[in-house]
Design a protein around this motif. Structure first.
Motif, mmCIF file in Angstrom:
data_model
loop_
_atom_site.group_PDB
_atom_site.id
_atom_site.type_symbol
_atom_site.label_atom_id
_atom_site.label_comp_id
_atom_site.label_asym_id
_atom_site.label_seq_id
_atom_site.Cartn_x
_atom_site.Cartn_y
_atom_site.Cartn_z
ATOM 1 N N VAL A 1 0.847 -1.201 0.000
ATOM 2 C CA VAL A 1 0.000 0.000 0.000
ATOM 3 C C VAL A 1 0.880 1.248 0.000
ATOM 4 O O VAL A 1 0.633 2.206 -0.746
ATOM 5 C CB VAL A 1 -0.958 -0.010 1.207
ATOM 6 N N ILE A 2 1.921 1.241 0.817
ATOM 7 C CA ILE A 2 2.832 2.387 0.883
ATOM 8 C C ILE A 2 3.563 2.573 -0.444
ATOM 9 O O ILE A 2 3.756 3.704 -0.898
ATOM 10 C CB ILE A 2 3.834 2.206 2.050
ATOM 11 N N THR A 3 3.942 1.485 -1.094
ATOM 12 C CA THR A 3 4.588 1.579 -2.405
ATOM 13 C C THR A 3 3.655 2.227 -3.416
ATOM 14 O O THR A 3 4.081 3.093 -4.198
ATOM 15 C CB THR A 3 5.014 0.179 -2.898
ATOM 16 N N LEU A 4 2.393 1.838 -3.412
ATOM 17 C CA LEU A 4 1.420 2.434 -4.327
ATOM 18 C C LEU A 4 1.255 3.923 -4.046
ATOM 19 O O LEU A 4 1.290 4.747 -4.973
ATOM 20 C CB LEU A 4 0.066 1.726 -4.205
ATOM 21 N N ILE A 5 1.108 4.290 -2.785
ATOM 22 C CA ILE A 5 0.955 5.706 -2.440
ATOM 23 C C ILE A 5 2.201 6.491 -2.837
ATOM 24 O O ILE A 5 2.104 7.606 -3.369
ATOM 25 C CB ILE A 5 0.649 5.863 -0.933
ATOM 26 N N ASP A 6 3.372 5.930 -2.621
ATOM 27 C CA ASP A 6 4.617 6.610 -2.964
ATOM 28 C C ASP A 6 4.722 6.843 -4.466
ATOM 29 O O ASP A 6 5.111 7.921 -4.917
ATOM 30 C CB ASP A 6 5.794 5.782 -2.450
ATOM 31 N N LYS A 7 4.368 5.822 -5.250
ATOM 32 C CA LYS A 7 4.406 5.974 -6.716
ATOM 33 C C LYS A 7 3.416 7.042 -7.182
ATOM 34 O O LYS A 7 3.716 7.838 -8.075
ATOM 35 C CB LYS A 7 4.091 4.644 -7.398
ATOM 36 N N LEU A 8 2.216 7.044 -6.592
ATOM 37 C CA LEU A 8 1.214 8.042 -6.982
ATOM 38 C C LEU A 8 1.659 9.444 -6.569
ATOM 39 O O LEU A 8 1.439 10.415 -7.298
ATOM 40 C CB LEU A 8 -0.143 7.693 -6.378
ATOM 41 N N LYS A 9 2.282 9.571 -5.401
ATOM 42 C CA LYS A 9 2.796 10.882 -4.971
ATOM 43 C C LYS A 9 3.882 11.381 -5.907
ATOM 44 O O LYS A 9 3.941 12.565 -6.222
ATOM 45 C CB LYS A 9 3.331 10.810 -3.548
ATOM 46 N N SER A 10 4.752 10.483 -6.357
ATOM 47 C CA SER A 10 5.806 10.894 -7.289
ATOM 48 C C SER A 10 5.226 11.301 -8.640
ATOM 49 O O SER A 10 5.859 12.045 -9.389
ATOM 50 C CB SER A 10 6.834 9.774 -7.456
ATOM 51 N N PHE B 1 -5.425 11.542 -1.228
ATOM 52 C CA PHE B 1 -5.615 10.102 -1.088
ATOM 53 C C PHE B 1 -6.680 9.815 -0.054
ATOM 54 O O PHE B 1 -6.925 10.609 0.844
ATOM 55 C CB PHE B 1 -4.316 9.409 -0.637
ATOM 56 N N GLY B 2 -7.259 8.639 -0.157
ATOM 57 C CA GLY B 2 -8.170 8.142 0.853
ATOM 58 C C GLY B 2 -7.982 6.639 0.962
ATOM 59 O O GLY B 2 -7.627 5.971 0.002
ATOM 60 N N LEU B 3 -8.197 6.120 2.159
ATOM 61 C CA LEU B 3 -8.126 4.682 2.379
ATOM 62 C C LEU B 3 -9.524 4.200 2.737
ATOM 63 O O LEU B 3 -10.126 4.684 3.692
ATOM 64 C CB LEU B 3 -7.140 4.352 3.503
ATOM 65 N N ALA B 4 -10.051 3.262 1.970
ATOM 66 C CA ALA B 4 -11.416 2.790 2.157
ATOM 67 C C ALA B 4 -11.470 1.780 3.300
ATOM 68 O O ALA B 4 -10.561 0.971 3.464
ATOM 69 C CB ALA B 4 -11.940 2.164 0.872
ATOM 70 N N THR B 5 -12.540 1.851 4.071
ATOM 71 C CA THR B 5 -12.798 0.899 5.149
ATOM 72 C C THR B 5 -14.268 0.561 5.167
ATOM 73 O O THR B 5 -15.082 1.253 4.551
ATOM 74 C CB THR B 5 -12.416 1.481 6.533
ATOM 75 N N ASP B 6 -14.614 -0.488 5.866
ATOM 76 C CA ASP B 6 -16.018 -0.802 6.125
ATOM 77 C C ASP B 6 -16.420 -0.087 7.387
ATOM 78 O O ASP B 6 -15.627 -0.008 8.333
ATOM 79 C CB ASP B 6 -16.214 -2.310 6.319
ATOM 80 N N GLY B 7 -17.651 0.413 7.437
ATOM 81 C CA GLY B 7 -18.149 1.036 8.649
ATOM 82 C C GLY B 7 -18.353 -0.010 9.718
ATOM 83 O O GLY B 7 -18.586 -1.184 9.458
ATOM 84 N N ALA B 8 -18.226 0.406 10.967
ATOM 85 C CA ALA B 8 -18.404 -0.515 12.084
ATOM 86 C C ALA B 8 -19.862 -0.917 12.181
ATOM 87 O O ALA B 8 -20.772 -0.117 12.018
ATOM 88 C CB ALA B 8 -17.952 0.126 13.389
#
Length: 136
Positions: free
Chosen positions: A112-121, A127-134
């Motif tokens: 995930v960090i690699t993907l974010i780093d590539k997109l930032k470059s 960015f947003g990180l998707a989650t399921d609601g509780a």
């Protein structure tokens, strides 16, 4: 010839209550129908749960990452370099461009960090990180 008496003339009634009812019905109908028009085409992933999850429908890219390392843009499989190139072009065209990453809960955090780093470059800043609601 007999002239009409102005005082005996009836004024026409305009009943606007039914018209207001119809307008409220149309308003509710269009509000509900537009909520179902938003269709994010994504693949099913097991997202982690979060108590304060929020819904965002203005996302330009919904990137899904499976635990085997495969990457999907919407529901189409893609390569990391192609995704970065598309995101870079979209960022240039749209200053409000945002990427939501839908990574499975079992995925390696480094991917995930690699993907974010590539997109930032590539110039992507939102960015947003998707989650399921509780479940409550």
């Amino acid at each position: 010839m007999q002239l009409r008496d102005i005082r005996n003339r009836k004024t026409p009634e305009l009943n606007i209550i039914p018209m207001i009812d119809i307008m409220f019905f149309l308003l509710v109908f269009f509000m509900l129908s537009t909520m179902y028009m938003i269709d994010l085409k994504t693949i099913p992933v097991k997202l982690p749960k979060a108590a304060s999850a929020a819904t965002d429908t203005s996302t330009t890219f919904a990137v899904s990452m499976k635990s085997d390392g495969s990457i999907y843009l919407g529901d189409v499989p893609t390569e990391l370099n192609a995704l970065v190139m598309q995101a870079s072009m979209e960022q240039k065209n749209n200053p409000n461009f945002a990427v939501v990453i839908r990574a499975e809960r079992d995925i390696d955090y480094g991917k995930v960090i690699t993907l974010i780093d590539k997109l930032k470059s590539a110039g992507v800043t939102r960015f947003g990180l998707a989650t399921d609601g509780a479940d409550k």
